[in-house]
Design an enzyme around this catalytic site. Structure first.
Site, mmCIF file in Angstrom:
data_model
loop_
_atom_site.group_PDB
_atom_site.id
_atom_site.type_symbol
_atom_site.label_atom_id
_atom_site.label_comp_id
_atom_site.label_asym_id
_atom_site.label_seq_id
_atom_site.Cartn_x
_atom_site.Cartn_y
_atom_site.Cartn_z
ATOM 1 N N GLY A 151 0.816 -1.199 0.000
ATOM 2 C CA GLY A 151 0.000 0.000 0.000
ATOM 3 C C GLY A 151 0.854 1.254 0.000
ATOM 4 N N CYS A 152 0.227 2.373 -0.327
ATOM 5 C CA CYS A 152 0.987 3.619 -0.432
ATOM 6 C C CYS A 152 1.496 4.061 0.939
ATOM 7 C CB CYS A 152 0.135 4.703 -1.081
ATOM 8 S SG CYS A 152 -1.510 4.910 -0.379
ATOM 9 N N TYR A 153 0.604 4.144 1.912
ATOM 10 C CA TYR A 153 1.047 4.549 3.253
ATOM 11 C C TYR A 153 2.072 3.579 3.831
ATOM 12 C CZ TYR A 153 -2.732 8.073 3.731
ATOM 13 O OH TYR A 153 -3.557 9.145 3.597
#
Lengths: 345, 345, 345, 345
Positions: free
Chosen positions: D148-150
């Site tokens: 995921g990005c985070y």
């Protein structure tokens, strides 16, 4: 006085609520919403918490027209055409912020809005609420057709020139730019932040429904005026309209003479400000206010006039202009409740 | 090949660095800066760290013209007019991104730029680097005057119409809008974030120095063309130009015929894309690329043509066009090093 | 009453002018500017044209303190430390919006501001103007040290927890984010639109001069509090601060108990709004207002409390808070002249 | 090689298309979309016109797994959990950009995603594709769960500290901020331009589904790690994530020692850049790239470490990281097709 707002959860309705909440003459505000009736307005918009709460009401035209002094219709196209007639013959004045009652010719409405127009009597009674040009008629009206955002900026920018017949009849080009709030509250791909930000878009080229509204008023001022070219663009900002207007003059004139014409028309109008030579307004100059600021010049090379007219599309282009009309309808100070200075920066 | 960039720390210079860094034919890049010589480029711009480092060099024209194959001048107005002559008679080709060498008439330059023009010989040798219209001359040039951002969008949008003499000579109006990076890297009150954001500004009305550049090329295509009206606006976004162009035709034409004219001129040009009927480009469609996208229509009510032309002002309006010119100068594939697809969203 | 604004052309000064212009008790506003004395304020800021004009005045402390009732100092750090003493012993109350008079300990001021502090007597007399916590002292003050923007959001968010000793003394972390107007009006590379837009920046990590201001007040509430971690970020928007605050509790507590603590402290404060369970404010909820909105929750997994506090940095973080202090100083309604509802969208 | 993209019209899919289009090893790209099958991709996104056209295909897992070398799943949560098993036992490798295959524990997936997890065998085979920490496993995988990005920004920022056991186990707080594109392409009230612009929002406080993904990896590095505090905010920009990370050290350490730890881990990683003392990255430093830039400091007052980690959420947080994984899967140069320098400004 008692005011009602129909379509209270849209952008126009929200701003009307804020303005009427601060208005010295307004005692009660009733909010109506067909889609969200029963809900608490201050829960939907927690930024308005802190005072009394408002439950969104279902529309009851009979009751509304008897109990309210003024009803603002901040509804999508096609609603007020049938709702307004039901609100007549009572105590309430109606101020319609939609485009439904602006066009006098039902067939033109149908052509540009792709909907059936309101009945002839209602269209007849509806007074076009551009106070700087129509104050007397507004004061005695029962129904106000509050002008569109683009037409407001455009007509205030063109008024003096067209009214006096100074313009070549087929030379008018309006290149208009608007903040994204003009597209309304319903989310769609065009107004998605990731699409609209860092982007400049043109839309509805030659097909915007505000074209006939502009032409109707220009023609009323001067029936030799021919169709105009009018383009609309979306600016990555929330509020503000700039109309950059190009016309050719019938006869040469100096820039000073030109500016003088504008000053003559607008010096008594508290919400139109004509700029000095060399100064042109930007949209932030009118942010959150009812002002329309106008700058102008004549190009010595082409003899063409450029007029720059800016407004806040949600204010002078919608909610504050509606309140200005209310003030006129009820003989209040025209400026009552209309915060005079723009937020900056 | 060995490339040099003068003015490497400005917006144009930074983008040139990025592009040349990715270019398959460029072996070394030397960066020059008169104000920051001796400093480490990758410390000023840490986003470029990760590869080799570059120390900003002082200008040494004699050495540069002998050691480099191509020199890009990404300098403010007034620098390349005197620098370019010193870079002649060596090995290097010069590509000037400033406006100094674009205007053939020294007095016109002086009038609009308020500076002395370059010498006549240099102005004569400088070839206007609009590849879609000038490819042959570019290929054999020693000096390229890389077009301005507004002229690039405007001229690509007007070319087919003017070249074929289809346009009424006094009817051209260009309403242009640019992202804020067009104002350059030096901070000032107009480009301060708090002023420029949520704002739409008009500037230099009828006085932009790109006007004579546009007219010079239009006149070369068709010497009956009269002065144009050209307005420039600042959009609250970093990159992108849209030119909305209005013209009247000498003779009626269908929209299909009009579009066909454009397709004929541009079908072999890899970086101009003509849109289908009903489709108009937005600036994000060309973000970060060398593309110019063009849409058009004819208003049946006014017979006026609207052409919409968009570019990225820092790319096709500056750095990628300069690289396109370099590719042509050195007989590389015209598309070498020019990333073909825009970043979205 | 007669009000004066020193530093009238900065962001704080502009907003003070707008607010005082609308304030029911303010009769005259005199504007002072050492750098632009003699200039016409409404020509510098044409958005304020339409009423009377104001010529920017040179500072004359002796005359000012005798003729004015209240003097707002909206000046850069280092000015009011020496100016305020010259404004004492007259008729005027002084409200200082800079950081000069907030820190009681001159050596701490010097350490964080890198300047000499004001004299001890002035620092002693200066009352920290956080009305929700300091109302009584404010009402009888001669000098108000108007709180900083970050401290206002932070302290209102932390007050109930710290005052009641509920927080582990070394557990406080404040991650704060501000709009770009917080950096002031002077253009610089960090606030250039093309740099700040589509960008999120952290700055002055662990070194922001608001840290000692926050700690001074926390310590006054509870002298067991240890140094806090405080980070500041620049958001690509003009106005607004969010402080996301993380603390650990000494003893377990339910979220309802926690919220109740906040409600107890703030229910009588017209400008602090505590959100219901599950509702967190965004900065737009307080745009253009004097509100501070606070949301909170306890993570059942980590037992950590998250408090979210938002203000408009130029309003509750500067100009409206200063007017709120003026209202208290002069026994006006605390809400006089402070527009109650935020602009949306 | 032959690549396929499922969910090609979403933001992740669009960027994958752009990247693969430029990738030196990719010969054909087939685009799949269950909702828009049969439509022309270049008509939906005219910015991609200019080369060949792509018709969006219906999903045919059997055919896909036999004909394609690599299949990217850029689909909403809940799709790849059932689609991935159908793509096994063929020729194709699968790279899943959704969260479906990242959590090894099916019950944790169900708890945070409110959906049924994929089958145990698929979850087992899926390798977490964080190349800087997991390169060897990735090279021999059949299924990649793209992070995921985070989590990408967070884990790269925390890795060296946690892996070496330097951090107090219950002290980790991550205050994360993301551009609006992270919310995906579907329009909604939160991502409406008029709401999101000039606004800073916090959302899903303590409830973001990336929390268990972060904790799973931290735990794998160091099984003494306790639950973390993780907050997510929406920044009015399109792209970019900054994670501001706060931790306490078990033992005191100098900032130089700390930085050295990071350099040791990342010096051989082409896409992680550790900043020098006093330099902190902003999101624009990695715009449009696969870089993760990391800055750090230790506050001498609180002894707390602040780590600042930035990525482009659509690139290193999604599409370029997926291509980096593809490069590893197929033994290409890890940097192939990944444009090395960020666009600026």
């Amino acid at each position: 006085m008692k005011a009602g707002i129909v379509g209270a959860t849209g952008y126009g309705g929200i701003e009307l609520f804020r303005l009427l909440h601060n208005h010295p003459q307004v005692e009660t505000i009733t909010l109506y919403s067909s889609s969200q009736a029963g809900e608490n307005f201050e829960e939907i918009y927690p930024q308005f918490q802190g005072g009394e709460t408002h439950i969104l009401q279902d529309l009851e035209p009979q009751k509304m027209k008897e109990n309210l002094d003024v009803i603002f219709l901040a509804t999508p196209a096609g609603v007020s055409s049938s709702l307004t007639p039901q609100l007549q013959e009572g105590r309430a004045k109606v101020i319609d912020l939609s485009g439904d009652l602006r066009l006098k010719d039902a067939s033109v409405y149908k052509q540009w809005y792709k909907k059936e127009a309101s009945d002839g009597e209602t269209l007849e009674k509806a007074i076009y609420g551009l106070p700087e040009w129509n104050k007397e008629q507004i004061q005695t009206a029962d129904i106000i057709a509050n002008p569109g955002c683009y037409p407001t900026a455009t007509l205030l920018g063109l008024g003096p020139l067209v009214k006096e017949g100074l313009v070549k009849s087929d030379s008018i080009i309006i290149d208009a730019k608007s903040g994204v709030s003009g597209a309304g509250k319903n989310p769609n791909p065009i107004t998605h932040f990731a699409h609209a930000q860092e982007n400049f878009q043109i839309y509805k080229v030659n097909q915007h429904q505000h074209i006939p509204e502009i032409e109707q008023q220009l023609f009323e001022w001067n029936d030799s005026i021919e169709p105009v070219t009018f383009s609309t663009h979306l600016v990555p900002m929330t509020r503000g309209i700039m109309a950059t207007i190009y016309v050719q003059l019938k006869k040469e004139m100096t820039e000073e003479e030109l500016r003088e014409k504008y000053r003559n028309y607008y010096e008594s109008q508290p919400f139109v400000r004509v700029r000095n030579k060399g100064s042109f307004p930007c949209t932030k100059d009118v942010y959150g206010t009812n002002y329309c600021d106008i700058g102008m010049t004549i190009d010595p090379r082409t003899k063409r006039v450029t007029v720059v007219s800016v407004i806040d599309n949600l204010m002078k282009g919608a909610a504050t202009q509606a309140v200005q009309n209310m003030n006129l309808l009820f003989q209040y100070d025209e400026r009552a409740g209309l915060a005079p200075l723009p937020v900056y920066p």
